[in-house]
Scaffold this motif. Structure first.
Motif, short mmCIF file in Angstrom:
data_model
loop_
_atom_site.label_atom_id
_atom_site.label_comp_id
_atom_site.label_asym_id
_atom_site.label_seq_id
_atom_site.Cartn_x
_atom_site.Cartn_y
_atom_site.Cartn_z
N THR A 178 -8.66 2.55 -14.04
CA THR A 178 -7.73 1.43 -14.26
C THR A 178 -8.50 0.55 -15.57
OG1 THR A 178 -9.72 0.11 -12.98
CG2 THR A 178 -7.60 0.80 -11.88
N GLN B 144 -1.56 -6.47 -6.32
CA GLN B 144 -2.08 -5.40 -7.42
C GLN B 144 -2.90 -4.41 -6.91
OE1 GLN B 144 -2.73 -6.30 -11.95
NE2 GLN B 144 -4.58 -6.69 -10.72
N ASN B 145 -4.06 -4.89 -6.07
CA ASN B 145 -5.04 -4.31 -5.44
C ASN B 145 -4.55 -3.34 -4.53
OD1 ASN B 145 -6.57 -5.71 -7.14
ND2 ASN B 145 -7.46 -7.16 -5.74
N GLN C 171 -8.13 -3.03 -17.42
CA GLN C 171 -7.89 -4.46 -17.10
C GLN C 171 -7.31 -5.29 -18.55
OE1 GLN C 171 -10.66 -7.59 -15.96
NE2 GLN C 171 -9.49 -7.30 -14.25
N THR D 46 -2.91 -10.56 -7.44
CA THR D 46 -3.89 -9.77 -7.40
C THR D 46 -3.88 -8.90 -6.15
OG1 THR D 46 -5.23 -11.41 -8.97
CG2 THR D 46 -6.50 -9.66 -7.87
N VAL E 230 -2.91 -0.48 -6.52
CA VAL E 230 -3.96 0.52 -6.92
C VAL E 230 -4.71 1.32 -5.97
CG1 VAL E 230 -6.22 0.51 -8.16
CG2 VAL E 230 -4.31 -0.90 -8.84
N THR E 231 -4.91 0.54 -4.68
CA THR E 231 -5.72 1.46 -3.57
C THR E 231 -4.67 2.52 -3.14
OG1 THR E 231 -6.79 -0.48 -3.03
CG2 THR E 231 -6.60 1.36 -1.34
N VAL F 95 -4.11 -3.15 -15.37
CA VAL F 95 -4.16 -4.17 -14.22
C VAL F 95 -4.38 -5.52 -14.97
CG1 VAL F 95 -4.64 -2.71 -12.37
CG2 VAL F 95 -6.49 -3.69 -13.62
N TYR G 131 0.73 -1.18 0.17
CA TYR G 131 -0.08 -0.23 -0.10
C TYR G 131 0.83 1.43 -0.01
CZ TYR G 131 -3.14 3.51 1.59
OH TYR G 131 -4.01 4.80 1.73
N THR H 108 1.76 -2.09 -12.86
CA THR H 108 2.02 -2.57 -11.21
C THR H 108 3.15 -3.68 -11.14
OG1 THR H 108 0.38 -3.82 -11.53
CG2 THR H 108 -0.23 -1.83 -10.57
N ASP I 199 -5.95 -9.48 -15.08
CA ASP I 199 -6.96 -10.23 -14.16
C ASP I 199 -6.53 -11.59 -13.82
OD1 ASP I 199 -6.35 -11.71 -16.62
OD2 ASP I 199 -8.39 -11.83 -17.46
#
Length: 339
Positions: free
Chosen positions: A211, A190-191, A213, A187, A194-195, A179, A155, A242, A181
């Motif tokens: 974003t 990656q999430n 995908q 994942t 992004v956050t 991003v 993060y 990412t 899939d």
């Protein structure tokens, strides 16, 4: 014996020799191919004290290649052998087989990433119940019986990437985050990135980030996505990646299309990425010492084997690399290359 009969006789004599030679050649070639795809093993100079297994996601990824360098350093320092394994196909069954194989092999310890917290956690618990200590790397399985986790504060890395984007755009512009899939544990990483990026830019109303995908399993999907974005978003100013692999591919693709007037915010510090930053193709990157992650993961297992305890968390600091400071990272790469 006439000449014709002589040639027929020679043919009949040579044919089985040629056939046997071909069979031997094919068997050797097959064995070498099998050995080459087994993942390899890192061994110390002396007879190893322990034999560990490392379950990786994909050894074509620059991330895992950097991790392996750290493992090689730890292997020599702690006198341990480390066997690398990764799935032939990117699906949960193949990933589970890799970890289960390490458990059945009764190795002295296991380092693994987490592709699915529930399934990976179940196998980790199975290993620990058989007295095999497990350390997770990059992606955690915090509810399992793993002994330690080695990773990055993802993060916080995302926050750094968001701040770098604001600097590149002077707080005004449009950006996309590419991003995948990918259904594995990547994942989660990656999430979190992004956050962090979104949280960093939300106080800048003139910066718009969305974003996009792409299909992780299809190599051409990322290239098609880049081209589509460039065509359909004429006001685009920046592209965020990412992971290191995507960062390099995006830079290469923009050069191929002669579209280098975009700010690329990347992740990772491979030699290719550093050269692109130095040449002005990539604005900057956020990275961590993945080599240190590999080293710390093996150190944690050695601590567990020798003393029965280790730190629960090993966190590697992140660093920001732009045109202003890339030279010192390039110098380090040159020094490594000359060793």
């Amino acid at each position: 014996m006439n000449k014709k009969n002589y040639l027929v006789l020679m043919f009949l004599v040579l044919l089985p020799i040629v056939a046997i030679t071909m069979i031997i050649y094919l068997n050797i070639n097959s064995a070498l191919h099998s050995l080459d795809s087994s993942g390899g093993i890192v061994v110390p100079k002396n007879n190893p004290e322990y034999h560990f297994a490392m379950v990786c996601e994909n050894m074509d990824d620059p991330f895992w290649l950097s991790v392996k360098k750290g493992v090689e350093r730890a292997s020599q320092e702690f006198n341990v052998a480390v066997e690398f394994n990764w799935p032939g196909e990117m699906n949960a069954d193949e990933q589970a087989k890799c970890l289960d194989m390490a458990i059945v092999s009764k190795v002295d310890g296991i380092v693994t990433y987490t592709w699915d917290e529930t399934e990976t956690g179940r196998l980790i618990d199975k290993a620990v119940e058989r007295e095999i200590p497990v350390v997770t790397i990059s992606t955690d399985s915090k509810d399992s019986k793993r002994s330690a986790f080695v990773g990055v504060n993802t993060y916080a890395a995302g926050i750094d990437m968001g701040r770098m984007l604001l600097s590149a755009l002077f707080n005004d512009g449009n950006a996309v985050i590419l991003v995948s899939d990918n259904g594995s544990g990547a994942t989660v990483v990656q999430n979190l990135l992004v956050t962090g990026i979104m949280d960093a830019v939300k106080s800048s109303p003139l910066v718009d980030v969305e974003t996009i995908q792409y299909n992780y399993a299809n190599f051409l999907s990322l290239e098609d996505t880049i081209q589509s974005v460039l065509i359909n978003q004429p006001n685009l100013d920046a592209i965020i990646c990412t992971n290191a692999k995507d960062t390099t591919l995006v830079a290469q693709r923009l050069i191929d299309l002669n579209k280098i007037n975009y700010s690329i915010i990347g992740y990772g510090d491979t030699p290719e990425i550093l050269r692109y930053i130095d040449n002005g193709v990539i604005f900057g990157t956020v990275s961590a010492s993945h080599e240190q992650m590999g080293y710390d993961a093996i150190k944690a297992l050695v601590d567990l084997k020798k003393s029965g305890r280790t730190s629960a968390y090993f966190t590697v600091d992140t660093r920001l690399i732009t045109k202003s400071n890339v030279s010192k990272f390039l110098e380090k790469d040159d020094e490594k290359g000359s060793e």
